[in-house]
Write a protein that holds these residues in place. Sequence first.
Motif, PDB file in Angstrom:
ATOM      1  N   UNK A   7      -9.039 -15.140  -0.200  1.00  6.82           N
ATOM      2  CA  UNK A   7      -8.723 -14.234  -1.320  1.00  6.82           C
ATOM      3  C   UNK A   7      -9.485 -12.920  -1.139  1.00  6.82           C
ATOM      4  N   UNK A   8     -10.736 -13.052  -0.726  1.00 10.50           N
ATOM      5  CA  UNK A   8     -11.563 -11.871  -0.498  1.00 10.50           C
ATOM      6  C   UNK A   8     -10.922 -10.965   0.549  1.00 10.50           C
ATOM      7  N   UNK A   9     -10.479 -11.580   1.649  1.00 12.88           N
ATOM      8  CA  UNK A   9      -9.894 -10.803   2.748  1.00 12.88           C
ATOM      9  C   UNK A   9      -8.590 -10.136   2.299  1.00 12.88           C
ATOM     10  N   UNK A  10      -7.768 -10.901   1.586  1.00 18.26           N
ATOM     11  CA  UNK A  10      -6.442 -10.366   1.268  1.00 18.26           C
ATOM     12  C   UNK A  10      -6.437  -9.311   0.184  1.00 18.26           C
ATOM     13  N   UNK A  11      -7.314  -9.510  -0.811  1.00 14.28           N
ATOM     14  CA  UNK A  11      -7.241  -8.627  -1.991  1.00 14.28           C
ATOM     15  C   UNK A  11      -8.472  -7.738  -2.157  1.00 14.28           C
ATOM     16  N   UNK A  12      -9.343  -7.710  -1.143  1.00 14.76           N
ATOM     17  CA  UNK A  12     -10.575  -6.912  -1.233  1.00 14.76           C
ATOM     18  C   UNK A  12     -11.401  -7.303  -2.465  1.00 14.76           C
ATOM     19  N   UNK A  13     -11.519  -8.609  -2.646  1.00  6.53           N
ATOM     20  CA  UNK A  13     -12.337  -9.168  -3.735  1.00  6.53           C
ATOM     21  C   UNK A  13     -13.707  -9.503  -3.145  1.00  6.53           C
TER      22      UNK A  13
ATOM     23  N   UNK B 162      -7.433  -7.738  -8.437  1.00  2.00           N
ATOM     24  CA  UNK B 162      -7.446  -6.291  -8.174  1.00  2.00           C
ATOM     25  C   UNK B 162      -8.555  -6.012  -7.159  1.00  2.00           C
ATOM     26  N   UNK B 163      -8.335  -5.052  -6.301  1.00  2.00           N
ATOM     27  CA  UNK B 163      -9.368  -4.702  -5.320  1.00  2.00           C
ATOM     28  C   UNK B 163     -10.660  -4.376  -6.068  1.00  2.00           C
ATOM     29  N   UNK B 164     -11.770  -4.902  -5.573  1.00  2.00           N
ATOM     30  CA  UNK B 164     -13.060  -4.630  -6.214  1.00  2.00           C
ATOM     31  C   UNK B 164     -13.475  -5.702  -7.218  1.00  2.00           C
TER      32      UNK B 164
END
Length: 386
Positions: free
Chosen positions: A121-127, A99-101
Motif C-alpha cells: 500500500x505504501x509503495x502504490x499510494x505513497x502512504x 491519499x498520498x501522504x
Amino acid sequence: MTKLHHHREQFPALGNKTYFNYGGQGPMPQGAMDAITQTQAHIQHLGPFGNEAYGWIVTQIQATREAIASQLQIPSATITLTDNVTVGCNIAMWGIEWRAGDHLLLSDCEHPGVIATAQEISRRFAVEVTTCPLIATLNAGDPVEVIAQHLRPNTRLVVLSHVFWNTGQVLPLDKISKICRDNNSFLLVDAAQSVGALPLNLTELGVDFYAFTGHKWLCGPAGVGGLYVRPEARESLKPTFIGLNGIVVDSQGQPVSWKPDGCRYEVSTSASPLFIGLKEAIAIHQQWGTPQQRYQQILHNSEYLWRQLTELPEVKCLRTSPPESGIVSFQLANQKPLKLVQFLESQRILTRTIVNPQCIRVTVHYLTLESEIDQLVAGVQSFCQI
Ligand SMILES: Cc1ncc(COP(=O)(O)O)c(C=O)c1O
C-alpha cells in the motif's frame, strides 16, 4: 470421566497426541467434519444447482453468520464471510481510499502477511508506514500511551493484533479504539488469536474492522473466516474484490449498488459446506461453556503452565506475570528453540517456534488437560537434562 474428558472425545486429533498448537490451527470436532460431508451430500441430493439447493444454502449460511455474530456480540449484518484472517485484513486495508501522504501505523508484533500488505500500500499510494514498539510493553509500560505517541494528524489507519501471536499480550482495545477515534484514524484489528479464545463484545470495543478466522481457536475447518465492519465505517470502506455476492442487480441483471450490509465485500461462489462446519464447531464449544467460561479455563491452564515453567532454571518465560491469553512463550538458556520443538514432537507433543522474539510458543485451550501440561513440562525438563 470428567465433563472435559468426555467433551474432548469429540475431537479426534486430541486422541493420539498432546496438542499445543491451537494458535496455529485448532483440532476439528467430529461433528464439524460430519456437518461438512453431510452438507456436501445434501447439496448434491437437492441440486447442486437449483432453487431448492440455493434456498437451503442461503438459510444455512445465514445461520452461520448468526452463530458467529453471537460469539462477537454484533449484528449478523455487520459480518463479511471470508477465507481467513489475511483476506479480512486485506479487505480493510485496500478498501480505504488512500491519499498520498497518509500515514499507516502498525505495531512491531504484526503478522508478516499484514506487514507485506502495508508495504505494498505504501509503495502504490505513497502512504507512509511506521511501526510503534509494543513488544517492549509485555511486562511494563502502557501500550495505549505508546500508540498515542505514534499517532499523527494524518494517520488514516492503525493495524494491531488483539492478542499478539508471539508473546500472547492482550491489548486494551477499548482504550485504543477511543484514541484512534479521537484522532480520526480507523482501527483494524487482526483477531487471529482472539476469536474463539477471548469473550468479546465488538460493539462495546468500538473497533472499526476486526478480521478473524474459523480455523484457529474456534476449531473450524481451514478456509473460513470473517471480517466485522462497524456499521458507521461501512460507507468509507470500498469493496476491492467485487462480484455477484456483493452487489444488488436490477431487473436487467445490471449492478446498481453495493449490498447494504457486510455482504458487500463478499465476492462469489464460496465453500458453503465449510461455513456450516464452522457453525457446528461453535455449537460444540457452546455445549461446554460460554465464551467467558472458556476463557476462564484457558487462563487457568496458561497460568498452570506458566507457573511450572517459571520454576525450571533453564527456562525464561517471556512474561513475568501469569498470561492473559492461551499463549505461553518461553526461551531456553542454552538451546535453540527448534531443537526443543523437534524433541517434543518426537514424543508427539506439538508446539512451535517463533522467530521474533526467538522462542518456543505453546498455546493452551479450554480443551487442554492439566495432565497434558504436566507431560509438556516433563518433556522440557528431560530435554534440558540431555
Ligand atoms: C496474528 C496472526 N495474524 C494472521 C495470521 C494468518 O491467519 P490466516 O491464515 O487465517 O490468514 C496468523 C496465523 O498464524 C496470526 O497468528
